[in-house]
Structures are given as structure tokens and as C-alpha cells.
Motif scaffolding. Structure first.
Motif, PDB file in Angstrom:
ATOM      1  N   MET A   1      74.365  17.461 117.262  1.00  0.00           N
ATOM      2  CA  MET A   1      74.824  18.418 116.605  1.00  0.00           C
ATOM      3  C   MET A   1      75.823  17.680 114.863  1.00  0.00           C
ATOM      4  O   MET A   1      75.722  18.129 113.999  1.00  0.00           O
ATOM      5  N   GLN A   2      76.060  16.153 115.173  1.00  0.00           N
ATOM      6  CA  GLN A   2      76.353  15.523 114.695  1.00  0.00           C
ATOM      7  C   GLN A   2      75.783  15.368 112.787  1.00  0.00           C
ATOM      8  O   GLN A   2      76.609  14.627 112.049  1.00  0.00           O
ATOM      9  N   CYS A   3      75.016  15.653 113.052  1.00  0.00           N
ATOM     10  CA  CYS A   3      73.781  15.408 112.202  1.00  0.00           C
ATOM     11  C   CYS A   3      73.695  16.548 110.996  1.00  0.00           C
ATOM     12  O   CYS A   3      72.949  16.770 109.959  1.00  0.00           O
ATOM     13  N   VAL A   4      74.556  17.643 111.799  1.00  0.00           N
ATOM     14  CA  VAL A   4      74.651  19.160 111.069  1.00  0.00           C
ATOM     15  C   VAL A   4      75.770  19.209 109.870  1.00  0.00           C
ATOM     16  O   VAL A   4      76.915  19.213 110.388  1.00  0.00           O
ATOM     17  N   SER A   5      75.993  18.375 108.770  1.00  0.00           N
ATOM     18  CA  SER A   5      77.308  18.516 107.565  1.00  0.00           C
ATOM     19  C   SER A   5      77.462  20.235 107.974  1.00  0.00           C
ATOM     20  O   SER A   5      77.161  21.355 108.670  1.00  0.00           O
ATOM     21  N   GLU A   6      78.825  20.110 108.239  1.00  0.00           N
ATOM     22  CA  GLU A   6      79.676  21.017 107.700  1.00  0.00           C
ATOM     23  C   GLU A   6      79.348  22.145 105.916  1.00  0.00           C
ATOM     24  O   GLU A   6      79.274  20.763 105.098  1.00  0.00           O
ATOM     25  N   GLY A   7      79.334  23.290 106.055  1.00  0.00           N
ATOM     26  CA  GLY A   7      78.803  23.655 104.429  1.00  0.00           C
ATOM     27  C   GLY A   7      77.721  24.135 105.194  1.00  0.00           C
ATOM     28  O   GLY A   7      76.918  24.881 104.024  1.00  0.00           O
ATOM     29  N   SER A   8      76.465  23.707 106.179  1.00  0.00           N
ATOM     30  CA  SER A   8      74.914  24.105 105.720  1.00  0.00           C
ATOM     31  C   SER A   8      75.769  25.274 107.525  1.00  0.00           C
ATOM     32  O   SER A   8      76.101  25.458 107.937  1.00  0.00           O
ATOM     33  N   ARG A   9      73.730  26.311 107.600  1.00  0.00           N
ATOM     34  CA  ARG A   9      73.793  27.343 108.698  1.00  0.00           C
ATOM     35  C   ARG A   9      72.467  26.314 109.352  1.00  0.00           C
ATOM     36  O   ARG A   9      71.319  26.636 108.344  1.00  0.00           O
ATOM     37  N   VAL A  10      72.830  26.841 110.510  1.00  0.00           N
ATOM     38  CA  VAL A  10      71.390  27.043 111.377  1.00  0.00           C
ATOM     39  C   VAL A  10      70.532  27.937 111.877  1.00  0.00           C
ATOM     40  O   VAL A  10      72.475  28.294 112.735  1.00  0.00           O
TER      41      VAL A  10
END
Length: 1081
Positions: free
Chosen positions: A356-365
Motif C-alpha cells: 500500500m505504501q506504493c500507492v500515493s495519496e491523490g491516486s485511485r485504485v
């Protein structure tokens, strides 16, 4: 977002332009009905347009006909009749044209929004948001009639609209505000001062649009739903037999009528506008609809004449919603990426992300599985993908529909910012393929390639031609003319005549990666428009569903292994509704089997399996979830678990489960046995408290000398239930309670002595002196002790004490007589008593167990401390299989007021802190505490089963309540140390509300009456223990209120046999009395 169904639709019709969409979209509607988004009574219909380019008006007429036909058949008619419209609330939703950013249309475009309070987990699509808005905020209160709305937009209304429907007849349109600049490419309503619609301006001049500006500076957009009253709906229905409008319906097409395109707004509604003349309406050429001057000119004029004669004179009014927002889903890729990243607050929705640390704030998965290092930058979106890193998704990108096989190519692909990469499941003749397309987020799909706005991959066409060597004539046919847009450019390789289907490598060349122009030229290629028209929407939805369930199983595994408070029930219900229970059960079996180092995880996994089986049985079918769990068929699995053979035990449970899946009653019984298996593992997890039992050696007293102990009862002031396993070690528990004497006596006690005869004499007396019951059990052989783990067996508690304290070993090869003589020189005689009624709620059984253990330890020459006794009782109650928490023995074994805590970890350890209280507070407390026996017997066991089940499910209300129990207990402890009676009373009152939330049904009607009568006297009051009956304790506002309480209750009707008792604080806790010696047996 709360998906609701406050409006009870009679029929919901979804129209679609492709015939092969009907089955797939119909299933989507039915899934929503199963999930509770749509009323179970609603008739759901998916209707394909009878012809291409039917127009929104023609699609509406056809959908209304189909709805009326189905309602007529339901009502027993043999012809279509308008009578069925009398009480019908019909909703017609149009899916419209293909959407380049979602192959399943705008309606089923997933949004990164959580559906809160939804009992069945599922996505929130644009359709769901629209249904929620219509059903809860727009249509509420409307009379029978027909609502029509497009699904190509998102409507946002902050509150439910208060619309007056009294006596309404006619047509009403809803409108949201827009800017003049936005309206230039859309439609606006021109209204009069009374809210009547004078005209509809579509793509008009700025001057014309400004004539519609309202006092707030906005224009009312043609943006929302339209309502046709029952009488107008009948008029519309009549047109299905009137040429040429019959050409809009499937009946007309089947009858050979020529096809006709009609617009809902610019034809049907336009004829109702007050400023419109018949000549202008019939003969006028209007942008956005069929022309009366074109090839179908005569038919268009005739159709408009029929509409004028049929509908003219019907009032058309507007409801303007100034605080609403309208978001039309345009063809702009950039707008759609921003729409997705701006929506919601969570980075991931219905996905499983390994890192999860690879997914930045402001992105959407969204609905995606990401394995390994998949870095998603801020502003990027990944949806409906299964990817394996290392992969870098740059800002502004949208990745959609990519499977695991794509990852290898994606890792090598030169993916820059603002690129949209999609996988489409298409059918090309007999060939089913995944076709990949790549576009720039800033590309204008419909702009001519020679225009300044024309681009591909965010670059001009000339730059693309120069970089790749591709020529325009290779993308568009020579006679394409006006169609030379990106939407129609045959850019995307599909199939190599000698090599088969082209994968993601086919678009790598377009991005500047591997590949060559020669390979690109050799491949069969499609344009984006062709790809969208060939998309197999059923396959597309199947892929999304497969990902949804796969991610759900992975999240369930993470939830269990990570001890998180995520509620799995909605996911379980979704799996069962989707027929995916087999895969989910395998996942849960695997987690349970692999958790030998943490039996708490294994126990919760088995509880989840029980929930799956309960869901399979169906709501309210198959019997109650609570019930017996001792069927011999499950004994083998249970024995393996008891022996610590976890893997074999779980396998045996699964083997037995297969035989119980074919009937609701069998499924419920199987669920009970899985809960029973979970209780075995829970007991074993709690037995870890044995680590904190420190029993030493001391001098053994003489034969025949009694070791007598007395204990006070306990009143739980706050925090109870948080001490109950598994809450106590999964969340952590905090309890404040006080040791008390009742009517001046310590009501619980035991005495033990050694006797010469090598047997066990176990005597227990329970109940007040005037109605006590005494039971004597003599154990001569080991077989007499075998039922020590059956709580209702005679002398079970005392037998369990003998086993737990190592007086005897039931599995030894030595006889009972041999063991007793060898170890203790004779037998034991044990007497116990409780002066309290059964089910008192004052912690009797646990405190009594502590008293007996203390007596046995002393009698057999062993030493202990109070902490060891507390943990020994916890251990003993697991052996006895009664479960329960640790607060009772803390309350009775430790004197005074204390706070006890257990941390969220195994092994389970209880730490007790005696509170140092001001003397005047103790005195005031002493004078204000009273006990009232309600005359109702407490039934804690069923309450306990329900609470543990709800906790394992992590129902949000239960998790929140557990948090509040702990925080309230800390507040209670603080109030006591500060000497605040009012603070203590408030904590007690909050605690009672928390008990009721934890175990609904724990407040009998008579108790409620009693508490209401005493409320004016009380600072705080609560039933003791788990509730349901037993003793009520009250902290009165004033001192010495015993007689006042008695008088109030005597004058209150319907209370039954109650008694009022005095309370004294006991500051000593468990007390050893002076030894006495009597003649031994």
C-alpha cells in the motif's frame, strides 16, 4: 454514500443501444435488487433499442410500451392497457452512446466511492449514484407516473428536495445550475415567472442563452430527470399504434413500420413549450434532432404533428435545484481521470494492494489486484486490473482492464504521464480477443486530424507521423472525409494473420517502445469506435466480477491475519450471492489451517465460515443460528482440534461440511458446529493465561484442618464485555468494578480439607438461606470426573477445580485412589456456598471458582498470589467450557474499586490497579449504592454467543461500542479518583446504554419500568453483569435512600417479586478465615 431505496418503484427499465447488452445489463440490475439497492417488488426490464439511432424520445416510447406490456401481462390482461399505469411508478433509464473510458457504458462506470451501510458489498457505479439520488432525493412523494432520466451524467444533490406534488398533472422537468459558457454545448430551459417552460435552447448563441439566466447568475441546464404524470403517460403510450411514431417501438419494427428517430427534449418536450407554435415545431430545423428537411423529412413532420395533437396543452413546469451539481460524462479523457481522482476519499476501493505504501495519496485504485511494487503516482487511476510489479504508473494516467499477463510488457513499456491504456474484451466474428488501446488524456477524440485540437498521445498528428513513419491513409480510408478523427483512426493492432492475437506489445510501438511500423502494418487493426462497438459487455462484466471476488478473498485473508476490524459480512454475502462461496470457503480453510501460532485468527476464520454457511441457508431460513453443536458426525473434527491438531481438524471440518450443504436447516446446523469448533480454538487461545499462574510450594496443613475463604460479590461500574474473549485480546479490555458485601455479608465462600479416605466429596450450596439448594457429589473413580468440562453436570465446577489445580489427572494410568494417596495422603472434602440467587449478575460463578481454587491450593500445601488466582479462574473457565471474561474474578478477589486491563495480544494477561480514592468519596459512595433484585433470571449464555458472533463479524456498531466501552471505563476510573459522584453516575448510565447496544434484549420490560420509576432518584443505574435480569444497582443522588426506593417500587405496577438490598464496599477482597480443625473422615 448510502445506497437507499426509499422510493418503491413498480418497474425499472434500462434501455441500451446494443442487443447483446441486454442479458449482461439485466443481470446487473438483478444483482442490485439482490443487494437491496432496488426494491424486491420492482419489475426489472432491460430493453434494447429496436434500431440504431432511435433517439431518446423513441427509446422512451419503446421502453414505456414494454413496461406497460409486462404490467398488463402480470395483471392478467391479454392486450396492452393503460389501466396498469394507475398506481405504477415507472423509472426509465437510458444508457446512451458508447463511452470511450468504460466498455460497459457510462451507467456501469465504477466510481471510487464506498457504499456505506450496505449489507452486501458491491461497487458504486454511476447508475447506483443516480438511483440513489432519484430514489432518496428527487422522486420521493411523486404520484404515479413515469420518470425518465439519462445515465450519462452524475447528479449531486446535498439534500432531499421538498417538491409539492399535490394535485399535479402534466410534465415536470428537474434542472440544475450551469454557467453560460458550459451551456453553449448543452441545452437550457427558458422559463417564465411561474416556473413554466417557454422554450428549450440547445447549443444556442451566447445571447440566446443569456436570456435564460436566473437571478443567481446561472442558467437552468437541460440536465436532469423528467416526470410524466399518469394521464400524460397514457397519451404517450397511445402513440405506439399511431404511424409514424409506431416506428420507434419494437412492435412497429416487427410490423414493418419504417424506423424513426425522435428526441425526448427537442421533440417530445419541445411541443409543450409555451412559446412554441405548431408551424415552428413541425417544420423547424433544430440542432440535435432529426431534420424535417432531410431524407426522412416527411416522416419527421408527420411524427411531430402527431406529438403536437397528442400532447399540446399539457403543462410543462420546471423545478430548479440551485444547490445541485450536474456532471456530464464527456468524451474527454482528462476530465474523466480528474473525475475519478476527485471522487471519494479512499485511495483504494474494492481492491487488494500488496504494498500500500506504493500507492500515493491523490491516486485511485478501483477493483484491482496489485502484487509487488506497483507504484501509482498522485493523479493516476488503475481500475479493473491485475498487475504484478515492478511497474510505475505516472501522474494523470488511467490503466483499465489489464490482466496479469500484461504485466511483463507493461514493465518494459515507456509509459509517460497522462496516458490512457485500456484492455477491451471484444468479439470479432467467432474470435474472442482482448484488444488494447492507448490514448492521451488530452486527446480530442472527435476533432478532425487537420484541426489544431487534433492529437494522438497528447502530440500533434504531424509529430506522430514523423516519429513512426505511419501515413494518414493507413489510418483512414481515402473517402473518410469528415470522419478523420482519432475515434475512427484504425490505430490498434488486433490480430497478426500469421501470428495470432496481438497483446499489449501491439500498442508499445505506438508509444515509442519495442515493435516496428512493418509489424504494425501487417496486423489487422481497429479504430476505437470499432473496438467499443465490438466490446463483449458480458465478458467485460465477468472480468470485473472475477477481479471483485478475487480481491475480496485476498482482503478477507489480510483482515484475518492482520487482526483488523474490517466487517467481512458484506463481502461474505456478496460471495454467496455471486455463487463464489466455494472459493471463499477454501480461502478461510487455508487461513485457519495456517494459524497454529495464533489461535485467535483460526477461531475467527471458523466463525467466518459459519457466517458463509448461514448466508447460504438464507435470511431467517433453516432455524436460529444459536443452538447445540454436539452432533456425533462432527466429533472427529472436534477431537482433533482439542488435541491441538489444527490442520487435520480444519480438514476434517471441511470434509464433514460437504455433507451439510444441501438444505437450509443442515446449513444452519453446520454453522453452529463451526461456531462450536471456533469456541474450542478460542478456549485454547485464552488458556494462554496459564503463563501468568505462579503457584508455589508451602507447608501442607494437617489432615482434617479446614481452609476457609470468603469473597465479596462484584458490581461492574463500566467496561464489561470488553473483558470477554476474543474482544479482550483482539481489541483490548478495560473494566472498572467494585467488591461489595450484600446485606452486610460476603456472599460467596468455600472451605476445603484433606480427609483420610481417598475420594473426593464435593458439596455445593446455592441461593439465599430460606430457599437454598445443596448438591453433594462423591467421586470414587476417575470416570466420575470425566464430565468436568460439561457445565451442567453435577459438581462440574468443583470437578474442574480439581483438574485445573492438578489435584488429580484424569488421563493418568493411576486410579483416583492411587493418585490421591500418593500425592495428598488421602482425599479432599470441598464445600462451597453462595447466598446469591442464580443468575444474579454479581459474578458468582467466577468468584466462587477463585475461592475454591484458593482453598484447594492452601489445603494441598501450595501458595499463590491474587493475580495467579485471576488467571487460574480464566484458565479454569476454558476447561469448563463456560467461556466468559475476566472481570468477575477481578471484582470479587481484589478489594475496593479497581481498574483492570488486558492488552490486544496473546497470551491473555490481566493487570489490576486498585484505585486510591478520597475517603469522603468512599463514604458517600457507600451511602448511595443500593441493590435491587429484579426477580428476573439472567440468561447470559445466549447473550454471550450473540456478542461473540457479532464481534467476529466486526459489525461496525459492535466495534464502535467496544471502543466506547473502553473509553468510558477510563472516564469512570478518572471520575472515581477525582471523587466525582456525578461523573461516576454518568459513566454508569453510559455503560448501561453500551450494554444494551452490545446485547440487544438484555433489558426486560419490567426492568425498564423499574429503572424509569427510579430515574428521578438516580445519578446512574444499570443491571449488573450482562443484563437480562438479576440485580439492578443504583447510585442515588442522596444518601440513605433504601426506604424511598422501596416505596417507589411498591407503588409501581408490573414489577413482580423484587427485593431491595444494602451494599457495603469491601476493601479486602478474598479473605482466608482462621483455620479450624474438625474430625476427619
Amino acid at each position: 454514500m448510502t445506497l437507499g431505496g426509499l422510493f418503491d418503484w413498480t418497474v425499472v427499465v434500462l434501455t441500451c443501444q446494443h442487443k447483446d447488452s441486454v442479458y449482461a445489463f439485466q443481470r446487473e440490475l438483478e444483482i442490485r435488487q439482490q443487494r437491496g439497492v432496488l426494491s424486491p417488488r420492482a419489475l426489472l426490464l432491460t430493453v434494447s433499442d429496436p434500431q440504431e439511432r432511435l433517439g431518446s424520445g423513441g427509446a422512451t416510447l419503446n421502453a414505456l410500451l414494454v413496461a406497460a406490456e409486462h404490467l398488463s401481462a402480470r395483471a392478467g390482461y391479454t392486450v396492452v392497457t393503460a389501466d396498469v399505469l394507475d398506481d405504477a411508478h415507472i423509472l426509465i433509464l437510458h444508457t446512451g452512446r458508447d463511452f470511450p473510458w468504460d466498455g460497459c457504458s457510462r451507467a456501469f462506470c465504477w466510481m471510487p466511492i464506498a457504499a456505506t451501510e450496505q449489507s452486501v458489498e458491491g461497487p458504486v457505479c454511476c447508475l447506483d449514484m443516480l438511483l440513489d439520488c432519484l430514489s432518496t432525493k428527487v422522486c420521493v412523494g411523486s404520484p404515479p407516473g413515469v420518470w425518465v432520466c439519462s445515465t450519462d451524467m452524475i447528479l449531486t444533490l446535498p439534500t432531499a428536495q421538498k417538491i409539492s406534488w399535490e394535485g399535479f398533472s402534466g410534465v415536470r422537468v428537474m434542472s440544475l445550475p450551469g454557467d453560460v459558457s458550459f451551456a453553449a454545448n448543452h441545452g437550457v430551459y427558458l422559463t417564465d415567472t411561474e416556473g413554466g417552460v417557454r422554450d428549450i435552447i440547445y447549443r444556442g448563441s451566447e445571447e440566446r442563452i443569456r436570456s435564460a439566466v436566473l437571478p443567481d447568475g446561472k442558467v437552468p441546464l437541460v440536465s436532469g430527470p423528467v416526470f410524466f404524470s399518469r394521464s400524460v403517460s397514457e397519451r404517450l403510450l397511445q402513440t405506439h399504434v399511431t404511424p409514424p411514431l409506431d416506428g420507434c417501438t419494437y412492435l412497429g419494427m416487427d410490423s414493418g413500420a419504417p424506423p424513426l428517430q425522435i428526441s425526448l427534449f427537442l421533440d417530445v418536450l419541445m411541443c409543450l413549450c409555451s412559446e412554441m407554435t405548431e408551424s415552428e415545431f413541425v417544420n423547424g430545423k433544430r440542432t440535435g434532432c432529426s431534420s424535417p428537411l432531410g431524407p426522412q423529412g416527411a416522416a419527421v413532420k408527420s411524427a411531430r404533428s402527431v406529438l403536437w395533437k397528442t400532447l399540446r396543452g399539457v403543462p410543462l413546469s420546471l423545478v430548479y435545484i440551485p444547490d445541485g451539481r450536474y456532471d456530464y460524462l464527456t468524451m474527454s479523457g482528462r476530465e474523466h481521470v480528474v473525475r475519478l481522482t476527485d471522487a471519494g476519499t479512499e485511495r483504494q476501493i474494492l481492491s487488494h494492494i500488496q504494498e500500500m505504501q506504493c500507492v500515493s495519496e491523490g491516486s485511485r485504485v478501483i477493483n484491482t489486484v496489485l502484487e509487488g511494487s506497483v507504484r501509482v503516482a498522485a493523479g493516476a487511476v488503475v481500475q479493473h486490473c491485475h498487475l504484478q510489479g515492478p511497474i510505475q504508473v505516472q501522474p494523470g494516467c488511467l490503466l483499465s482492464g489489464l490482466d496479469l499477463n500484461s504485466s511483463t510488457y507493461l514493465q518494459r513499456m515507456p509509459l509517460t504521464s497522462d496516458i490512457i491504456l485500456q484492455g477491451h474484451r471484444v468479439q470479432l466474428g467467432e474470435l474472442k480477443l482482448t484488444v488494447f488501446t492507448v490514448l492521451g488524456a488530452y486527446d480530442s477524440l472527435e476533432a478532425h486530424s487537420d484541426e489544431a485540437a487534433g492529437s494522438f498521445l497528447n502530440q500533434t498528428w504531424s509529430q506522430f507521423y514523423s516519429r513512426t513513419g505511419i501515413k494518414p491513409e493507413e489510418l483512414w480510408a481515402a473517402d473518410s472525409g469528415l470522419c478523420r478523427s482519432l475515434l475512427d483512426a484504425r490505430l490498434f493492432p488486433v490480430f497478426m494473420p500469421k501470428g495470432g492475437p496481438v497483446g499489449l506489445e501491439g500498442v508499445s510501438f505506438l508509444l515509442g517502445g519495442s515493435g516496428s511500423a512493418e509489424s504494425w502494418r501487417a496486423a489487422w487493426r481497429l479504430s476505437l469506435r470499432e473496438v467499443l462497438s465490438l466490446t463483449e459487455q458480458q465478458e467485460e462484466l465477468h472480468w470485473r466480477e472475477k477481479l471483485f471476488f478475487s480481491a475480496g478473498r485476498r482482503r478477507a485473508e489480510d483482515t484475518l491475519k492482520g487482526h483488523t476490524d474490517h466487517n467481512l459480512l458484506p463481502s461474505i454475502r456478496a460471495a454467496v450471492l455471486g455463487g463464489q462461496q466455494g472459493e471463499l470457503l477454501q480461502t478461510l480453510d487455508s487461513v485457519a489451517s495456517g494459524s497454529s501460532s495464533d489461535l485467535g485468527i483460526a477461531a475467527r476464520s471458523l466463525a467466518c465460515i459459519a457466517d458463509v454457511l448461514g448466508c447460504l441457508a438464507g435470511e431467517g431460513r433453516g432455524g436460529l443460528r444459536s443452538g447445540p453443536a454436539a452432533n456425533p458426525s462432527w466429533a472427529s473434527a472436534f477431537n482433533l482440534l482439542e488435541q491441538g491438531k489444527l490442520v487435520a481438524g480444519v480438514q476434517e471440518l471441511a470434509k464433514q461440511r460437504v455433507l451439510w450443504l444441501n438444505r437450509p436447516d443442515l446449513l444452519v446446523r453446520a454453522a453452529r458446529h463451526y461456531e462450536g469448533a471456533g469456541q474450542i480454538l478460542l478456549r485454547k487461545a485464552v488458556m494462554s493465561a496459564h503463563e501468568f499462574m505462579f503457584i508455589g510450594q508451602s507447608e501442607m496443613p494437617p489432615m482434617g484442618e479446614w481452609q476457609e475463604v470468603e469473597c465479596p460479590a462484584r458490581l461492574d461500574l463500566s467496561g464489561g464485555w470488553s473483558d470477554t474473549p476474543p474482544i479482550a485480546f483482539e481489541h483490548g479490555g478495560v473494566v472498572v468494578n467494585v467488591a461489595v458485601r450484600v446485606d452486610g455479608k460476603r456472599p460467596i465462600g468455600a472451605r476445603v480439607r484433606r480427609i483420610p479416605k481417598p475420594h473426593l466429596v464435593l458439596v455445593s450450596t446455592s441461593g439465599p438461606p430460606d430457599c437454598s439448594v445443596t448438591t453433594e457429589t462423591v467421586c470414587e473413580v476417575l470416570a466420575d470426573l470425566e464430565d468436568y468440562c460439561q457445565p451442567h453436570a453435577p459438581g462440574a465446577l468443583l470437578k474442574a477445580v480439581c483438574v485445573c489445580s492438578d489435584v488429580v489427572c484424569v488421563s493418568s494410568s493411576l486410579s483416583l485412589e492411587q493418585q490421591l494417596l500418593q500425592r495428598w495422603g488421602g482425599g479432599l472434602e470441598v464445600h462451597t456456598w453462595s447466598l446469591l440467587p442464580h443468575g444474579s449478575g454479581l459474578g458468582t460463578s467466577s468468584i466462587l471458582a477463585g475461592a475454591v481454587l484458593a482453598g484447594v491450593y492452601r489445603c494441598t500445601g501450595r501458595s499463590y498470589d491474587t493475580s495467579s488466582l485471576i488467571h487460574a479462574v480464566l484458565y479454569l473457565e476454558q476447561i469448563l467450557t463456560t467461556g466468559g471474561g475476566w472481570q468477575d474474578q477481578v471484582g470479587g478477589l481484589v478489594g475496593g474499586v479497581k481498574v483492570a486491563r488486558s492488552r490486544a495480544t496473546l497470551p491473555l494477561r490481566v493487570d489490576v490497579e486498585q484505585l486510591s480514592l478520597p475517603q469522603d468519596f468512599l463514604s458517600a459512595l457507600q451511602q448511595r449504592l443500593l441493590l435491587i433484585y429484579t426477580g428476573k433470571t439472567r440468561l447470559a449464555r445466549n447473550l454471550l454467543q450473540d456478542v461473540v458472533r457479532n464481534w467476529y463479524s466486526r459489525l461496525p456498531a459492535i466495534v464502535q461500542n467496544a471502543e466506547q466501552l473502553v473509553s468510558n471505563a477510563e472516564d469512570c476510573a478518572r471520575a472515581c479518583t477525582e471523587g466525582s459522584l456525578s461523573g461516576l453516575g454518568a459513566s454508569i448510565d453510559r455503560y448501561w446504554q453500551q450494554k444494551k447496544a452490545m446485547a440487544p434484549g438484555c433489558e426486560p420490560a419490567a426492568v425498564r419500568t423499574m429503572m424509569n420509576a427510579l430515574q428521578p432518584l438516580a445519578l446512574g443505574q444499570s443491571l449488573a453483569g450482562a443484563g437480562g435480569g438479576g440485580f439492578l444497582f443504583i447510585l442515588t443522588r442522596h444518601a440513605q435512600q433504601e426506604e424511598t426506593v422501596r416505596e417507589i417500587l411498591n407503588s409501581t405496577q408490573g414489577l413482580g417479586d423484587f427485593t431491595v438490598h444494602s451494599v457495603e464496599l469491601d476493601m479486602e477482597g478474598i479473605t482466608v478465615l482462621e483455620q479450624s480443625r474438625e474430625h476427619g473422615q
